[in-house]
Motif scaffolding. Structure first.
Motif, PDB file in Angstrom:
ATOM      1  N   CYS A  74       0.784  -1.210  -0.032  1.00 49.56           N
ATOM      2  CA  CYS A  74       0.020  -0.092   0.025  1.00 49.56           C
ATOM      3  C   CYS A  74       0.879   1.321  -0.026  1.00 49.56           C
ATOM      4  O   CYS A  74       1.759   1.349   0.897  1.00 49.56           O
ATOM      5  CB  CYS A  74      -0.767  -0.023   1.179  1.00 49.56           C
TER       6      CYS A  74
ATOM      7  N   ARG B 210       0.332   4.216   0.589  1.00 43.39           N
ATOM      8  CA  ARG B 210      -0.304   5.146   1.600  1.00 43.39           C
ATOM      9  C   ARG B 210       0.476   4.746   2.934  1.00 43.39           C
ATOM     10  O   ARG B 210       0.651   5.488   3.640  1.00 43.39           O
ATOM     11  CB  ARG B 210      -1.822   5.418   1.756  1.00 43.39           C
ATOM     12  N   CYS B 211      -0.072   3.558   3.657  1.00 38.12           N
ATOM     13  CA  CYS B 211       0.450   3.059   4.928  1.00 38.12           C
ATOM     14  C   CYS B 211       1.307   2.106   4.976  1.00 38.12           C
ATOM     15  O   CYS B 211       1.722   1.581   6.006  1.00 38.12           O
ATOM     16  CB  CYS B 211      -0.903   2.632   5.685  1.00 38.12           C
TER      17      CYS B 211
ATOM     18  N   CYS C  22      -4.504   0.299  -0.280  1.00 41.13           N
ATOM     19  CA  CYS C  22      -5.320  -0.836   0.544  1.00 41.13           C
ATOM     20  C   CYS C  22      -6.678  -0.345   0.726  1.00 41.13           C
ATOM     21  O   CYS C  22      -7.057   0.808   0.689  1.00 41.13           O
ATOM     22  CB  CYS C  22      -4.586  -1.188   1.860  1.00 41.13           C
TER      23      CYS C  22
ATOM     24  N   CYS D 184      -7.212   2.541   3.236  1.00 41.00           N
ATOM     25  CA  CYS D 184      -6.811   3.838   2.834  1.00 41.00           C
ATOM     26  C   CYS D 184      -7.941   4.443   1.765  1.00 41.00           C
ATOM     27  O   CYS D 184      -7.850   5.423   1.805  1.00 41.00           O
ATOM     28  CB  CYS D 184      -5.321   3.828   2.256  1.00 41.00           C
TER      29      CYS D 184
HETATM   30 ZN    ZN Z   1      -3.245   1.370   3.339  1.00 43.81          ZN
END
Ligand code: ZN
Length: 158
Positions: free
Chosen positions: A108, A110-111, A148, A151
């Protein structure tokens, strides 16, 4: 205990292979380096250099941060550990299981959640494509950068 009995029996051979690789680099398989190796073998999933340091210190409390940072390239170089670049300022590491089956990873963006997936089809595909060009595959990887579900939800709310 982990895995099948045969996997446990092969464990000393792997440590010996690492020691041999270190010697090839003109270095000594010191107690501290071997502790870092053992720590990597004991970690499941993805980890950072700091997490490896913590684990190594549980085995041998004289292991320094510098030792971990100097040993990691050796672990990667001999194929015991794989470097996972998620394009951030820190690198993740993954201890290779030694299993032959091809693994892909979903990351992912983002995270930084990393999901390893078994991808036997990809292994077959890689072999087939390589064979077509008269090549023998040595290693292959597939990394899918994604966002994901969590997110996606978070961003939909924003
Ligand atoms: Zn994520």
């Amino acid at each position: 205990m982990k895995g099948k009995p045969s996997a446990v029996a092969r464990e000393p051979d792997r440590a010996e292979a690492f020691r041999a690789y270190i010697a090839q680099q003109g270095l000594r398989g010191t107690r501290q380096r071997m502790a870092v190796y053992e720590a990597a073998r004991g970690l499941a999933g993805h980890y950072t250099a700091d997490e490896l340091l913590r684990k190594a210190r549980q085995i041998d409390d004289t292991v320094s941060r510098a030792t971990v940072y100097r040993t990691l390239p050796l672990l990667v170089g001999c194929g015991a550990v794989r470097e996972v670049d998620v394009g951030r300022d820190h690198t993740y590491y993954l201890t290779e299981s030694g299993g032959a089956s091809f693994r892909a990873q979903l990351i992912c963006e983002r995270c930084e959640t990393i999901i390893p997936v078994e991808a036997p089809f990809m292994e077959w595909y890689g072999k087939a494509v390589a064979a077509k060009h008269g090549m023998r595959p040595v290693s292959q990887r597939l990394q899918v950068n994604a966002i994901c579900a969590d997110c996606q939800k978070r961003e939909a709310r924003a």
